[in-house]
Design an enzyme around this catalytic site. Structure first.
Site, short mmCIF file in Angstrom:
data_model
loop_
_atom_site.label_atom_id
_atom_site.label_comp_id
_atom_site.label_asym_id
_atom_site.label_seq_id
_atom_site.Cartn_x
_atom_site.Cartn_y
_atom_site.Cartn_z
N SER A 14 62.38 24.80 87.99
CA SER A 14 63.72 24.55 87.44
C SER A 14 64.72 25.50 88.08
O SER A 14 64.35 26.52 88.67
CB SER A 14 63.67 24.79 85.92
OG SER A 14 64.96 24.79 85.36
N ASP A 55 51.16 30.81 83.26
CA ASP A 55 52.10 31.73 82.63
C ASP A 55 52.04 33.04 83.41
O ASP A 55 50.98 33.68 83.48
CB ASP A 55 51.68 31.95 81.16
CG ASP A 55 52.60 32.89 80.41
OD1 ASP A 55 53.33 33.67 81.05
OD2 ASP A 55 52.57 32.84 79.17
N ASN A 82 60.60 34.89 90.55
CA ASN A 82 61.81 34.29 89.98
C ASN A 82 61.66 33.90 88.51
O ASN A 82 62.66 33.88 87.78
CB ASN A 82 62.17 33.05 90.82
CG ASN A 82 63.16 32.15 90.13
OD1 ASN A 82 64.36 32.45 90.07
ND2 ASN A 82 62.68 31.04 89.55
N TYR A 151 67.02 41.41 77.51
CA TYR A 151 67.17 40.85 78.86
C TYR A 151 67.67 41.92 79.83
O TYR A 151 67.12 42.09 80.93
CB TYR A 151 68.14 39.67 78.81
CG TYR A 151 68.31 38.97 80.14
CD1 TYR A 151 67.33 38.11 80.63
CD2 TYR A 151 69.46 39.16 80.92
CE1 TYR A 151 67.49 37.45 81.85
CE2 TYR A 151 69.61 38.52 82.13
CZ TYR A 151 68.63 37.66 82.60
OH TYR A 151 68.79 37.02 83.81
N THR A 186 72.50 26.81 85.54
CA THR A 186 71.12 26.33 85.52
C THR A 186 70.81 25.90 84.08
O THR A 186 71.60 26.17 83.17
CB THR A 186 70.11 27.44 85.89
OG1 THR A 186 70.02 28.36 84.78
CG2 THR A 186 70.47 28.20 87.15
N MET A 188 69.10 27.43 82.12
CA MET A 188 69.13 28.65 81.29
C MET A 188 70.53 28.91 80.74
O MET A 188 70.69 29.46 79.65
CB MET A 188 68.66 29.87 82.12
CG MET A 188 68.57 31.16 81.32
SD MET A 188 68.26 32.60 82.36
CE MET A 188 66.49 32.57 82.51
N TRP A 191 73.76 25.58 78.40
CA TRP A 191 74.20 25.44 76.99
C TRP A 191 75.49 26.20 76.73
O TRP A 191 76.28 25.82 75.87
CB TRP A 191 73.08 25.88 76.04
CG TRP A 191 72.72 27.34 76.12
CD1 TRP A 191 71.91 27.93 77.05
CD2 TRP A 191 73.16 28.40 75.26
NE1 TRP A 191 71.82 29.28 76.82
CE2 TRP A 191 72.57 29.60 75.72
CE3 TRP A 191 73.98 28.46 74.13
CZ2 TRP A 191 72.79 30.83 75.11
CZ3 TRP A 191 74.19 29.69 73.52
CH2 TRP A 191 73.60 30.86 74.01
P1 NAD Z 1 65.53 28.23 84.36
O1 NAD Z 1 65.30 28.34 82.90
O2 NAD Z 1 66.32 27.10 84.89
O3 NAD Z 1 64.15 28.27 85.14
C1 NAD Z 1 63.16 29.20 84.85
C2 NAD Z 1 61.83 28.63 85.27
O4 NAD Z 1 60.84 29.62 85.00
C3 NAD Z 1 61.42 27.37 84.49
O5 NAD Z 1 60.89 26.40 85.38
C4 NAD Z 1 60.37 27.88 83.53
O6 NAD Z 1 59.38 26.89 83.19
C5 NAD Z 1 59.75 29.02 84.33
N1 NAD Z 1 59.12 30.00 83.47
C6 NAD Z 1 59.61 30.58 82.34
N2 NAD Z 1 58.72 31.39 81.79
C7 NAD Z 1 57.62 31.35 82.60
C8 NAD Z 1 56.36 31.97 82.55
N3 NAD Z 1 56.03 32.80 81.55
N4 NAD Z 1 55.47 31.70 83.53
C9 NAD Z 1 55.77 30.84 84.52
N5 NAD Z 1 56.96 30.21 84.61
C10 NAD Z 1 57.88 30.46 83.65
O7 NAD Z 1 66.21 29.64 84.73
P2 NAD Z 1 67.11 30.13 85.97
O8 NAD Z 1 68.48 30.28 85.48
O9 NAD Z 1 66.84 29.31 87.20
O10 NAD Z 1 66.53 31.60 86.16
C11 NAD Z 1 65.64 31.97 87.20
C12 NAD Z 1 65.66 33.48 87.34
O11 NAD Z 1 66.99 33.90 87.67
C13 NAD Z 1 65.30 34.22 86.05
O12 NAD Z 1 64.52 35.35 86.36
C14 NAD Z 1 66.64 34.64 85.51
O13 NAD Z 1 66.57 35.76 84.67
C15 NAD Z 1 67.38 34.94 86.80
N6 NAD Z 1 68.83 34.92 86.68
C16 NAD Z 1 69.48 33.81 86.25
C17 NAD Z 1 70.85 33.84 86.13
C18 NAD Z 1 71.63 32.64 85.65
O14 NAD Z 1 72.83 32.78 85.41
N7 NAD Z 1 71.01 31.46 85.54
C19 NAD Z 1 71.57 35.01 86.46
C20 NAD Z 1 70.87 36.12 86.90
C21 NAD Z 1 69.50 36.07 87.02
#
Ligand code: NAD
Length: 246
Positions: A14, A55, A82, A151, A186, A188, A191
């Site tokens: 994702s 996981d 990631n 976080y 994304t 995340m 919403w």
């Molecule tokens: P997302 O929710 O779209 O995707 C996260 C993915 O990780 C999902 O496919 C989920 O199934 C998988 N996942 C969650 N827990 C897991 C686990 N325990 N084991 C294996 N897979 C797992 O989130 P995103 O926004 O793409 O975030 C990706 C990374 O980027 C994260 O580390 C997040 O903290 C970081 N990040 C996101 C943002 C943002 O604004 N979206 C900003 C800074 C950092």
């Protein structure tokens, strides 16, 4: 056994991980994608890749997954740590955060990169090469996101883990860097960002004038995963549209 460069992307089912997987395939990598969602992992890995449902906070699951990757491809050139979660709606200020939420956020965001890095380093040490790229956050050292203490603390730990690995393995030809996004659209964050007032308020504070798209972050990871920037290790590449420079 593959002659292609091999990348492992966690949370590749994702958002940023999915875009990164697509980009690294385009760049010529063969991919292993690890995600809680096995179907999403398989789809992101593509027909030549390996998708594994696991996981990242589960020690046995991670060991098995990385053994499967090495059995399939024979090497690991890039690990993208990631997979991450932001915590449930109650994971807010310190005194309000339930212990289970705190523990789960640390387990996925800190123990996950630790376990995946540990499993990968065994292979990278044998090769004498490799690059670990951890998706941290600007809320991992540069700024604090209000009301997200679990976080914020987890991303600071993930960033410092990335730096520790850089220092401890530099002489073995292994590099480690972090990418620090601010807000990326994304699942995340949708919403909140799908609320037009919230989005306008956030974007008014970003010098570039918009939140990041997943491709912006995939692009940064793609550059790090290439042979370019090979002098860079122990660094945080900030991808925030100028937000933390104000
Ligand atoms: P997302 O929710 O779209 O995707 C996260 C993915 O990780 C999902 O496919 C989920 O199934 C998988 N996942 C969650 N827990 C897991 C686990 N325990 N084991 C294996 N897979 C797992 O989130 P995103 O926004 O793409 O975030 C990706 C990374 O980027 C994260 O580390 C997040 O903290 C970081 N990040 C996101 C943002 C943002 O604004 N979206 C900003 C800074 C950092």
């Amino acid at each position: 056994m593959s002659a292609q460069r091999v990348a492992v992307v966690t949370g590749g089912g994702s958002g940023i991980g999915l875009a990164t997987s697509a980009r690294l395939v385009k760049d010529g990598f063969v991919l292993a994608v690890l995600d809680l969602d096995a179907d999403a992992a398989k789809s992101a890995a593509g027909p030549a890749g390996l998708g594994i449902g696991v996981d990242v906070s589960d020690p046995e699951g991670v060991e098995t997954a990385f053994a499967d990757v090495v059995a399939e491809f024979g090497r690991i050139d890039i690990l993208v740590n990631n997979a991450g979660i932001s915590g449930g709606p109650n994971a807010t200020r310190c005194h309000e955060t339930p212990l289970e939420d705190w523990d789960r956020v640390q387990a996925v965001n800190v123990r996950g990169p630790f376990l995946c890095s540990r499993a990968t380093l065994a292979t990278m040490l044998t090769q004498g090469s490799g690059h670990i790229i951890t998706v941290a956050s600007v809320a991992g050292g540069m700024v604090v996101f209000p009301n997200r203490c679990a976080y914020v603390a987890s991303k600071a730990a993930a960033l410092m883990l990335a730096k520790s690995i850089a220092i401890d393995y530099a002489k073995q030809g292994i590099r480690s860097n972090a990418v620090c996004p601010a807000l990326v659209y994304t699942p995340m964050t949708a919403w909140r960002l799908d609320n037009p007032q919230f989005r306008a308020a956030v974007e008014s504070q970003i010098p570039i004038g918009r939140v990041a798209q997943v491709e912006d972050i995939a692009d940064a990871i793609s550059v790090l995963a290439s042979d370019r920037l090979s002098y860079m290790t122990g660094s945080a590449l900030v991808m925030d549209g100028g937000w933390t420079a104000i």
